[in-house]
Design an enzyme around this catalytic site. Sequence first.
Site, PDB file in Angstrom:
ATOM      1  CB  CYS A  14       7.068  -5.256 -16.615  1.00 53.56           C
ATOM      2  SG  CYS A  14       6.600  -6.405 -17.924  1.00 53.56           S
ATOM      3  CG  ASP A 403       2.376  14.169   9.599  1.00 57.90           C
ATOM      4  OD1 ASP A 403       2.827  14.083   8.453  1.00 57.90           O
ATOM      5  OD2 ASP A 403       2.570  13.319  10.474  1.00 57.90           O
TER       6      ASP A 403
END
Length: 537
Positions: A14, A403
């Site tokens: 992490c 779009d």
Amino acid sequence: MSTTQQYRIHGMCCGEEVAVLRKEVGGKAGVFDLEFDVINARMTVNFDPEQLTSTTIIQAVDSTGMKAVPWEQRQTQSTGSFWEQQGRMITTAISGIFLLLALLTQWQLQEASSFRLSFYLISAISGAWFVVPKAWLAARRLRPDMNLLMVSAILGAFAIGEYFEAATVAFLFALSLYLEQWNVARARNAISALLDLAPPTARYRCGDSCCSGLSEKPVAEVPLGAVVVVRPGERIPLDGEVVKGQSSVNQAPITGESMPVSKETGDRVFAGTINQEGTLEFRSDRAADETQLARIIHMVEAAQSKRANSQQWVDRFSVVYTPVMMALALAMAVFSPLLTDLSWTDGIYRGLVVLVIACPCALVISTPVSIVAALSAAARNGVLIKGGLFLEAAGQLRVLALDKTGTLTTGQPEVQRLVPLDGHSEEELLTRAASLEAANDHPLARAIVRRAREENIPYTPADHFKVLPGKGGEGEIDGRLYWVGSLRLLQEKGLATAEVLATANAFEDAGHSVVAVGNDRHVCGLISIADRLREGA
């Protein structure tokens, strides 16, 4: 002069480990740049070989409790031991279970104090199992961090008899670290799914389309400039430019466009997309690790090392907060007896109380939990957000422009309008279109057939149907030749009148796909097809 070396970092799962490595390795003289790929546990170091050696870098990583192995020496077939993969989940679960048992014991068996103490002790040890080594290394390096503060708070809570607080702090901190690791695992699975998009091998001619022989090799071994052959229904293995053939390609995995895109000579195709009805030949112009798909995968991998601003703020906050709180607790323990009439026992007790109260558990827990919850909710709704940094950026948007279809829409086109021409009815137009499209698997064809079935309009598949790649198709209905297809096919037939084009252009301006139906004499009509909105969009 500089060189670049990659390392597999065992123990890096992490952003917390990334921050530690940046301090230890990035602080070395001669290191120019560091890059991290948390998903694959990879660290890339750009350094001056005259000032620094690979051995020194490995030793610097070892000093953090992690282990570095040159990337080329990693065991690619190994995914880690069971404990490396599941250890954090197991210890977190044990911590939570014994914390719950302790609470149940406290509520139901008031006299079972020895049981409660042992349950709290097991819960705290399990929760802090992976934290203690990091805290010890932080203390040795004289760089107090949140791990050291958490462990100090747990020990302090036990010292003053607050066993519930000690076990709770250990469990919640372990839970936050496990959730962050789980988020990385989810991202790794998403990347594995992306890797499966591209086929492992490709058939190609050696750079000359007149060459009759085909070779089949792994995509990484296909030379640039080779003419790759893709048959109907196959995935495209590399990026390139079409040199022969016509077809429609499903580009949804790469561009998000849910409608197939027509491809012909001169058009670009992308690895991971799906060729549909016609054979395509294209000249590869990018290596396997430079395709559009490879770039997307690299972006997702790189994004995982970019923690959200709020997570970075917690890291910066802990750098100042941790030593200040530990100094305050020590001052309370030492100066309270010296400046007041408190005993040394009471002074130490109060110092430990300050340490326990100062533990910022809610702050540490809230950030990774909220980010993981948001990323998971987005994934369930079909939206892949590359990391917490981009999630926070999305939260600051005021205007969003879309779009691509398939985002707010279902991704399944539906017939919107039937415009019969030359004296035909809507039923006649739909019957002929369904007859021609009955054997076609194109999404627009399926939409037409589906509409005919919904309206219970009988149709018989056309005889001698033939696909016209990239244009449509034609077949015989009652012994007469009819065709169905795009406006390009309509224009090739020489039947594109001003009236027909005006109607078709109006539909296209509204975002619809236009399908024309006709015969050798006239146009029977136009069918407009468009995606529909998702429920709740």
